[in-house]
Scaffold this active site. Structure first.
Site, PDB file in Angstrom:
ATOM      1  N   GLU A  48       0.881  -1.181   0.000  1.00 23.05           N
ATOM      2  CA  GLU A  48       0.000   0.000   0.000  1.00 23.05           C
ATOM      3  C   GLU A  48       0.904   1.212   0.000  1.00 23.05           C
ATOM      4  O   GLU A  48       1.790   1.327   0.842  1.00 23.05           O
ATOM      5  CB  GLU A  48      -0.871  -0.011   1.257  1.00 23.05           C
ATOM      6  N   ARG A  52       0.625  10.570   0.605  1.00 25.22           N
ATOM      7  CA  ARG A  52       1.061  11.592   1.558  1.00 25.22           C
ATOM      8  C   ARG A  52       2.207  12.436   1.033  1.00 25.22           C
ATOM      9  O   ARG A  52       2.698  13.310   1.749  1.00 25.22           O
ATOM     10  CB  ARG A  52       1.499  10.935   2.876  1.00 25.22           C
ATOM     11  N   LYS A 135     -10.188  -1.774   7.551  1.00 17.03           N
ATOM     12  CA  LYS A 135      -8.929  -1.490   8.250  1.00 17.03           C
ATOM     13  C   LYS A 135      -9.291  -1.068   9.676  1.00 17.03           C
ATOM     14  O   LYS A 135     -10.176  -0.231   9.861  1.00 17.03           O
ATOM     15  CB  LYS A 135      -8.234  -0.360   7.495  1.00 17.03           C
TER      16      LYS A 135
END
Ligand code: 3PG
Length: 218
Positions: A48, A52, A135
């Site tokens: 993943e 950011r 998640k």
């Protein structure tokens, strides 16, 4: 012939097979080549990559273009980000929160998404949008493995990917739970590790984690 739905579910099945989901934050897209080699060498061709940094979309694109690493986008907070990430080559989406905007976009476009959930109410909201795997974030701040153990009976059809504050030391207690699909985290490779080119150490860390999680890999 595979249906569109089977294709869209395949990435989550691959994550479940490995039981690990490394979360990477890449500042320089030129690093993804050796980074991919480290993960492949360690036996974990699934990552993943968080949205950011300004380099995130290009990094996703470079990983996706290789064809030997399953790459998803993390830290997806808006539908526009989801669209951009999938356009760049992301095969699945991970969100820090249970964002209805992202859930609806993912459902409408047949892209697997694991939304960030902490409470049973958030889990049910995610399920209402077709998500059977969520998640659990930030895991260590919200009761860790004990919370997921408590969720097993009332939420028996939900799989969890705990992330946040998990370490190599606490990894086994999460892997031991039947409702944990995979364990995620940034501890495989920090932004500093990647910046400093510590690819040998990353590969070794990946190899050790894979050995811990490997009983489920067939
Ligand atoms: C996430 O994006 O899920 C977290 O940043 C991962 O948390 P960790 O860095 O504490 O593993």
């Amino acid at each position: 012939m595979k249906t569109i739905q089977e294709d869209s579910l395949a990435p989550l099945a691959q994550i479940a097979r490995h039981r690990l989901l490394p979360i990477l934050t890449v500042e320089d897209a030129s690093r993804v080549g050796p980074l991919a080699e480290a993960f492949i060498g360690g036996g974990l061709p699934v990552v993943e990559l968080t949205l950011r940094t300004p380099a995130a979309l290009e990094s996703i694109g470079r990983l996706a273009a290789r064809g030997d690493v399953l790459v998803g986008a993390g830290t997806v907070r808006t539908a526009e980000q989801a669209r951009a990430a999938v356009g760049a080559g992301a095969r699945f989406l991970v969100t820090p929160a249970c964002s209805v905007e992202v859930l609806e976009w993912a459902r409408d476009h047949g892209v697997p998404v694991t939304p960030g959930c902490v409470t049973p109410s958030e889990v049910e909201l995610a399920r209402a949008h077709g998500c059977g795997t969520v998640k659990f974030f930030p895991a260590s701040s919200f009761g860790g493995a004990a919370t997921l153990r408590a969720y097993a009976a009332p939420l028996p059809d939900v799989g969890f990917i705990p992330t946040g504050g998990i370490s190599f030391k606490t990894l086994p207690e999460y892997l031991a739970l039947g409702n944990v699909v995979a364990v995620g985290g940034g501890w495989f490779a920090s932004p500093e590790d990647i910046r400093n080119g510590c690819f040998g150490e990353i590969e070794q860390r990946v190899r050790e984690a894979v050995a811990l999680a490997s009983p489920a890999v067939v």
